[in-house]
Write a protein that holds these residues in place. Structure first.
Motif, PDB file in Angstrom:
ATOM      1  N   UNK A 258       0.820  -1.202   0.000  1.00 22.61           N
ATOM      2  CA  UNK A 258       0.000   0.000   0.000  1.00 22.61           C
ATOM      3  C   UNK A 258       0.858   1.258   0.000  1.00 22.61           C
ATOM      4  N   UNK A 259       2.003   1.212   0.669  1.00 20.87           N
ATOM      5  CA  UNK A 259       2.924   2.348   0.615  1.00 20.87           C
ATOM      6  C   UNK A 259       3.410   2.577  -0.817  1.00 20.87           C
ATOM      7  N   UNK A 260       3.786   1.507  -1.474  1.00 17.28           N
ATOM      8  CA  UNK A 260       4.261   1.629  -2.855  1.00 17.28           C
ATOM      9  C   UNK A 260       3.143   2.150  -3.760  1.00 17.28           C
ATOM     10  N   UNK A 261       1.929   1.666  -3.521  1.00 19.78           N
ATOM     11  CA  UNK A 261       0.793   2.131  -4.330  1.00 19.78           C
ATOM     12  C   UNK A 261       0.555   3.624  -4.107  1.00 19.78           C
ATOM     13  N   UNK A 262       0.683   4.062  -2.870  1.00 18.80           N
ATOM     14  CA  UNK A 262       0.501   5.480  -2.568  1.00 18.80           C
ATOM     15  C   UNK A 262       1.551   6.325  -3.277  1.00 18.80           C
ATOM     16  N   UNK A 263       2.793   5.866  -3.255  1.00 20.44           N
ATOM     17  CA  UNK A 263       3.877   6.621  -3.884  1.00 20.44           C
ATOM     18  C   UNK A 263       3.774   6.613  -5.404  1.00 20.44           C
ATOM     19  N   UNK A 264       3.100   5.613  -5.964  1.00 16.63           N
ATOM     20  CA  UNK A 264       2.829   5.638  -7.404  1.00 16.63           C
ATOM     21  C   UNK A 264       1.918   6.815  -7.755  1.00 16.63           C
ATOM     22  N   UNK A 265       1.012   7.151  -6.837  1.00 15.36           N
ATOM     23  CA  UNK A 265       0.074   8.257  -7.072  1.00 15.36           C
ATOM     24  C   UNK A 265       0.733   9.594  -6.766  1.00 15.36           C
ATOM     25  N   UNK A 266       1.448   9.661  -5.664  1.00 12.63           N
ATOM     26  CA  UNK A 266       2.122  10.895  -5.250  1.00 12.63           C
ATOM     27  C   UNK A 266       3.469  10.527  -4.640  1.00 12.63           C
ATOM     28  N   UNK A 267       4.568  10.752  -5.353  1.00 14.86           N
ATOM     29  CA  UNK A 267       5.882  10.314  -4.875  1.00 14.86           C
ATOM     30  C   UNK A 267       6.490  11.218  -3.816  1.00 14.86           C
ATOM     31  N   UNK A 268       5.738  12.200  -3.323  1.00 15.92           N
ATOM     32  CA  UNK A 268       6.297  13.160  -2.363  1.00 15.92           C
ATOM     33  C   UNK A 268       5.667  13.055  -0.984  1.00 15.92           C
ATOM     34  N   UNK A 269       5.117  11.893  -0.653  1.00  8.54           N
ATOM     35  CA  UNK A 269       4.508  11.663   0.660  1.00  8.54           C
ATOM     36  C   UNK A 269       5.588  11.177   1.629  1.00  8.54           C
ATOM     37  N   UNK A 270       6.230  12.105   2.319  1.00  9.88           N
ATOM     38  CA  UNK A 270       7.380  11.740   3.148  1.00  9.88           C
ATOM     39  C   UNK A 270       6.985  10.810   4.288  1.00  9.88           C
ATOM     40  N   UNK A 271       5.778  10.966   4.824  1.00 15.07           N
ATOM     41  CA  UNK A 271       5.356  10.085   5.910  1.00 15.07           C
ATOM     42  C   UNK A 271       5.252   8.638   5.452  1.00 15.07           C
ATOM     43  N   UNK A 272       4.957   8.432   4.169  1.00 16.57           N
ATOM     44  CA  UNK A 272       4.877   7.066   3.633  1.00 16.57           C
ATOM     45  C   UNK A 272       6.276   6.452   3.552  1.00 16.57           C
ATOM     46  N   UNK A 273       7.265   7.254   3.172  1.00 20.91           N
ATOM     47  CA  UNK A 273       8.646   6.747   3.192  1.00 20.91           C
ATOM     48  C   UNK A 273       9.047   6.351   4.616  1.00 20.91           C
TER      49      UNK A 273
END
Length: 276
Positions: A193-208
């Motif tokens: 799900x983290x990877x899927x989120x970053x596919x949509x918006x690669x600038x979500x630092x909290x996801x990293x």
């Protein structure tokens, strides 16, 4: 995805396609026919006046009183739509003109971005009544529709506005599913799900940070470092900012925590060797 039984199927996520009565529209005539169709599609349900349409289709050109450009574009769209219609059949799509302007009518239509929004709304309602299982299913179906940005490659302001809205819906769905996976402790699903989120918006630092933490818990320090480096690169290249101190401290803590057992084991082994 299951076959969709409607007269008109419009896909705008990840690329544009239009099927009328099961047949794809493969060729759009030169000029502004495709742009006119898309603008009326986004504004479906209202009559758009001619000045607004001209500004949307020809933003750098002042409209003259005798201009026929809009009529030419409208005629081209009507021709394209009528090619998929047999004599006597109800049109799957048509442009309607009145004294106030133009509107697009789609009969028995399915639009991927409208379906995504509908599913997200259903997910919100299910969450409000505490039916989290149903909410997760709605959000999974919504996220599956987001195969890419809304009309990728189009740069008009009205496209960007719709793109940002659809992206925000997809990110909301992804965030719900990510939190749900975290609550269940399903770490591989959290990573997906983290990877899927970053596919949509690669600038979500909290996801990293979540990825760094999870890979640390799994003992995958190389992956944790890789996500940190990617986060640094994207923040710098895309936003011209540095990663936050919180992200730096998290990586240091993960590495320190995971290295501690290894140091303890090495010390114990050294003591055994000395004692022998």
């Amino acid at each position: 995805m299951a076959e969709i039984s409607t007269l008109a199927v419009v896909r705008c996520l990840g690329g544009f396609s239009l099927d009328l009565r099961g047949l794809p529209v493969r060729r759009w005539r030169a000029g502004k026919a495709r742009t006119l169709f898309l603008y009326l599609l986004i504004n479906r349900g209202r009559t758009v006046d001619r000045d607004e349409l001209h500004a949307a289709l020809w933003p750098d050109r002042t409209r003259s009183a005798g201009s026929s450009s809009l009529k030419v574009a409208k005629h081209a769209v009507q021709q394209i739509l009528s090619e998929q219609q047999a004599a006597g059949e109800q049109p799957a799509a048509e442009i309607v003109f009145n004294e106030y302007g133009y509107s697009l009518k789609l009969h028995d239509a399915w639009l991927d971005f409208e379906e995504l929004e509908r599913l997200c709304n259903e997910g919100h309602r299910a969450t409000a009544r505490s039916d989290l299982h149903a909410a997760a299913e709605y959000y999974r179906r919504a996220l599956a529709l987001h195969t890419g940005d809304f009309l990728p490659g189009e740069t008009a302001d009205w496209v960007r506005e719709q793109r940002d809205w659809v992206r925000s819906l997809a990110l909301g769905a992804a965030d719900f599913l990510l939190q749900e996976a975290l609550d269940r402790g399903e770490l591989p699903e959290v990573i997906d799900m983290c990877r899927r989120t970053l596919d949509i918006d690669p600038y979500q630092e909290d996801v990293y940070r979540t990825l760094i933490q999870v890979h640390g818990e799994l003992g995958q320090l190389g992956q944790a470092r890789s996500w940190y480096k990617l986060c640094c690169a994207r923040m710098s290249d895309g936003l011209d900012i540095d990663v936050s101190p919180d992200t730096q401290r998290l990586l240091e803590r993960v590495l320190r925590t995971q290295d501690a057992p290894a140091r303890t084991a090495a010390q114990t082994s050294g003591q055994r060797i000395t004692s022998t």
